[in-house]
Design an enzyme around this catalytic site. Structure first.
Site, mmCIF file in Angstrom:
data_model
loop_
_atom_site.group_PDB
_atom_site.id
_atom_site.type_symbol
_atom_site.label_atom_id
_atom_site.label_comp_id
_atom_site.label_asym_id
_atom_site.label_seq_id
_atom_site.Cartn_x
_atom_site.Cartn_y
_atom_site.Cartn_z
ATOM 1 C CE LYS A 183 -7.303 7.208 -11.466
ATOM 2 N NZ LYS A 183 -7.272 7.208 -10.037
ATOM 3 C CE LYS B 118 -0.210 5.146 -11.149
ATOM 4 N NZ LYS B 118 -0.981 6.113 -10.370
ATOM 5 C CE LYS C 86 -5.631 2.448 -5.451
ATOM 6 N NZ LYS C 86 -5.442 3.284 -4.492
#
Ligand code: AQP
Length: 347
Positions: free
Chosen positions: A125, A208, A211
């Protein structure tokens, strides 16, 4: 050595389930199959189930304040529409129970820098810009450990991507118990199994479903209508071969495996059974079957979410009463933690 008297006087664990979802906008089929569907399955007499909209985790990346409030309600609506019964489960938003942040601070002092630096989600991230990432993003797993251990949760249903954070939760519980020579926090069991613990992107079977993927075609959103779901499955990447009749035939075919996994999870049958049903079919034949199954399951959930979202007061009142019930469990556990650590309690 742990003092046996301390051990027996503090053991209060029953089978308690805790899990959460971040209100960061957008919900995918991955969130449903990997997490919320399983939250619903765990609602039974055997477990006390506690489900949380983790708004404090959400702000580890900047959120628009107005949208954060709406997104928090939307996750609550998703839980309820998917089958969480707010009377039997405890359903609340994290920031409404201040004990989460209070216990997280204690755990910030238990967790080691080296442990946190190994967390792959932080690396993913924060990307190349780690020096500019929020301190909260780095500390996120300690807050997650607090979420779980504040309820002495013994079971945590999550998708495969959360496995490393759960291992850290176990390490924190073990180190706390060791440092204070007490058997206070349980060593939590991850509940990762299930057919769809890792739902993959429809555009790349090795990534994966998420969103935040820039391509909307990579995911099924819980808000997608029937036409969009059909279109996304139609455009899903596949290989040129027909579907196999046995699991071995899915080896090195990540996109095929992903679609078979999704169909099996939605129709609640084993991969073997699915392959008996669809083995030998071309993707052009299988994809509409899969899309129809997805629409049948997801449409009623999305309709109910829309209905609930029109009644914000009802959601707010469910969350408020959930927070009150959550605090009844959390507050004595935090109080005991403070006492163990040596914090003086105001009289
Ligand atoms: N693709 C997935 N397969 C299986 N489980 C998944 N989960 C998320 N994606 C998948 C599970 O959903 C729960 C809640 O996740 P979260 O709110 O922490 O969100 P996330 O994991 O950050 O979801 P995204 O879509 O991947 O968000 P971004 O793109 O922001 O990183 C967890 O139990 C998670 O395992």
């Amino acid at each position: 050595m742990i003092d046996q008297d301390k051990k027996s006087s503090l053991k209060t664990f029953e089978k308690r389930v805790f899990s959460g979802v971040q209100p960061t906008g957008g919900l995918t089929l991955g969130n449903y199959l990997g997490a919320v569907k399983r939250f619903v399955e765990m609602q039974s007499k055997e477990y006390k189930t506690i489900y949380c909209v983790v708004d404090q985790h959400a702000i580890t990346a900047w959120q628009n304040p107005t949208e954060l409030k709406q997104n928090t309600r939307q996750i609550a609506a998703f839980f309820i529409a998917a089958g969480i019964d707010p009377n039997s489960s405890i359903l609340f938003n994290q920031s409404a129970v201040a004990e989460h942040a209070q216990l997280a601070w204690v755990f910030n002092c238990v967790a080691r820098m080296g442990w946190m630096q190994r967390m792959t989600q932080f690396k993913d991230k924060a990307g190349k810009n780690a020096q500019n990432a929020a301190l909260g993003l780095f500390a996120y797993p300690a807050l997650m450990a607090a979420d779980i251990l504040l309820y002495h949760a013994t079971h945590v249903p999550v998708g495969d991507d959360q496995k490393q954070h759960l291992e850290l939760t176990r390490d924190i519980a073990i180190k706390f118990n060791h440092d204070y020579d007490i058997d206070f926090f349980p060593v939590t069991e991850p509940v990762i199994g299930g057919t769809a613990s890792r739902v993959m992107s429809l555009r790349d079977g090795t990534k994966k479903m998420s969103k935040s993927d820039p391509s909307d075609l990579s995911r099924i959103n819980m808000s997608d209508d029937a036409d969009t779901i059909f279109l996304k499955f139609k455009k899903a990447r596949t290989d040129a071969e027909a579907l196999p009749s046995e699991i071995d035939g899915l080896k090195d075919r990540p996109e095929a495996e992903n679609l078979v996994t999704i169909y099996s999870a939605l129709s609640e049958q084993s991969m073997d059974k699915t392959l008996q049903e669809v083995g030998g079919k071309q993707f052009s034949e299988f994809k509409p079957i899969l899309a129809e199954c997805a629409v049948e399951i997801l449409s009623p959930i999305s309709r109910e979410m829309t209905r609930l979202m029109q009644n914000a007061d009802e959601i707010d009142s469910i969350l408020a009463s959930g927070a009150k019930r959550a605090r009844e469990i959390a507050s004595p556990i935090l109080e005991k933690t403070y006492d163990i650590v040596g914090m003086l309690k105001p009289k």
